[in-house]
Design an enzyme around this catalytic site. Sequence first.
Site, mmCIF file in Angstrom:
data_model
loop_
_atom_site.group_PDB
_atom_site.id
_atom_site.type_symbol
_atom_site.label_atom_id
_atom_site.label_comp_id
_atom_site.label_asym_id
_atom_site.label_seq_id
_atom_site.Cartn_x
_atom_site.Cartn_y
_atom_site.Cartn_z
ATOM 1 N N HIS A 101 2.178 -6.179 2.720
ATOM 2 C CA HIS A 101 2.035 -5.403 1.396
ATOM 3 C C HIS A 101 1.936 -4.050 1.780
ATOM 4 C CE1 HIS A 101 -0.049 -4.679 -2.610
ATOM 5 N NE2 HIS A 101 -0.619 -3.707 -1.842
ATOM 6 N N GLU A 102 1.066 -3.596 2.752
ATOM 7 C CA GLU A 102 0.749 -2.323 3.380
ATOM 8 C C GLU A 102 1.987 -1.583 4.086
ATOM 9 O OE1 GLU A 102 -1.461 -1.069 1.889
ATOM 10 O OE2 GLU A 102 -2.987 -2.855 1.452
#
Length: 599
Positions: free
Chosen positions: A390-391
């Site tokens: 995600h990051e």
Amino acid sequence: MSEERIPKRSEVPEEYKWALEDIYESDEKWTEDLEKLKTFPEKFESYKGRISTDPAALLEFERLNDELSVLADSLANYAQRRSDEDTANPYYQELLGQLMSVYTEINSASSYATPELVSVDDETFEGFYKAEPELELYRLNFDRMRKQKAHILSEGEERILALSGELGRTPENIFSMFSDADLRYPDAEDKDGVKHQVTDGSYVPLMKSQDRVLRKNAFEAMYHTYDKFKNTVAATLGAQSKAVNFYSKARHYDSALQASLDNNEIPTEVYTNLIEAVHKNMQYMYDYVELRKELLGVDELHFYDLYVPVVSDVDMKITFEEAKETVLKALAPMGEDYLKIIREGFENRWIDVYENEGKASGAYSAGARVHPYVLLNHKNTLNCMFTLIHEMGHSVHSYLSNKTQPVCYADYSIFVAEVASTCNEALLMQYLLKNTDDKKEKAYLINYFLEQFRTTLYRQTMFAEFELRINEMTANGEALTAENMSEIYGELNKLYFGDGIVLDDEIKLEWARIPHFYYDFYVYQYATGYSAAIALSQRILNEGERAVKDYIGFLSGGCSKDPISLLRGAGVDMATTKPIEDALKLFGELTEQMREIMK
């Protein structure tokens, strides 16, 4: 004592810490640049009265803005990242305070610019472009500014608002210090009497434990602690709501919602349509809650039962090194150019990996111009692998926008911020489901996928509705108290989860621990972004290179177009409810798949 305590910052190996020396090799170098920043108020003041009459001066002014953006980016990223390493360290809090003070002076010194520029008539402004063709680079920014004419105040009023900037950020700063640096929770005992440390970083892993006694005790440890401080937190969140409403009224908006969304060129209907679309599809959530109750085999489902995997004998322990390998495999459909950026981040310490005492909780990606920085609190779980991918989605988005766009258009809108990150998550899930034949593991993964829908599409929409409600109360002159906010929050949980779950008193206080309520109507974008990401990931997997090319164009777009247009270019139309409705339908289908597998 707990079996595992949180290490001090000094005990974490260097290879698991981010390389902030890539920004400044020392605090002294940071201080030198802060002194440079202190010269900017005088520089900006020198252009007062000139930018509306002299196109050459206007071009110089805009280039000075670009120079400020680059310098402030380095100063802010270094100081904030250092502060987040140990939020109890007063030194870096002081650096941040110094930086914000100077930035407030700069905003005050340049507050004349917008009123001055919107006062110029269209014909004269067109003449500026002819006289200084290089001003064309900034045309879009000027157009955006001039469209805001109804919300731009006089020079004196703009100066007052600029001077109030630090005051407006105070509620968020107070909550951050309270939550990250000061608040401590009692240990939670498991069924065998062993104590486990409860922190913001360990809470969700504890909620995923198969030990129901531990889950219940951790749940109560968290919320009984907040109960002791509920009036303080209510006053802090109330102050945030008052600040948001003050700025919206000062700028002549109809509502705080309109003011917030207008900054990102998003119609308020996008927000209200999201809530309406989710309300119309609550039955999917009620079916899921009922299925979870059946699969856990409990007489009553409680809120501390919502995170535990319903496939109890699948233990997916994933080290950080294993997570990185899987992320690269899952993102293979994105092509080698995309993977090259991911590898660069993995190999050059873009990431601060593990929790340490005082470290900021949660996870984020900060898109510094030198390269992005990622904060994690990795716990060797499936969820943490999803957090990593995600990051890194955020990071690639920032990296490509910074490398592709000029400084003035490099920062992408908040509205599209969660699309790149969540698209990565969807690709990871599809990869994992495709590469397992084990029914129990597949059921575990589908359960995880269902939880992404629950926590992102439903839960974040519930957060958005709560935020809308409390800001409407403030606008109507109603006080926000711990009691009325808990009542509202309880009603919303009842609406969103239905009768299949016990409405625990503790969950009514969840509003008190959500930092995103200090981000000014941010959370709805998780839900809209998730819907867009599901659509985009499906297009990438189904159409291949053409879809990837369109998607990379979107990631490289910065704010060179409005967010809705950028997403349309990638193949999804967020001006409609179709992506939301399609995503909710998929949630319903996955629930039925889960029911069939578990038979």
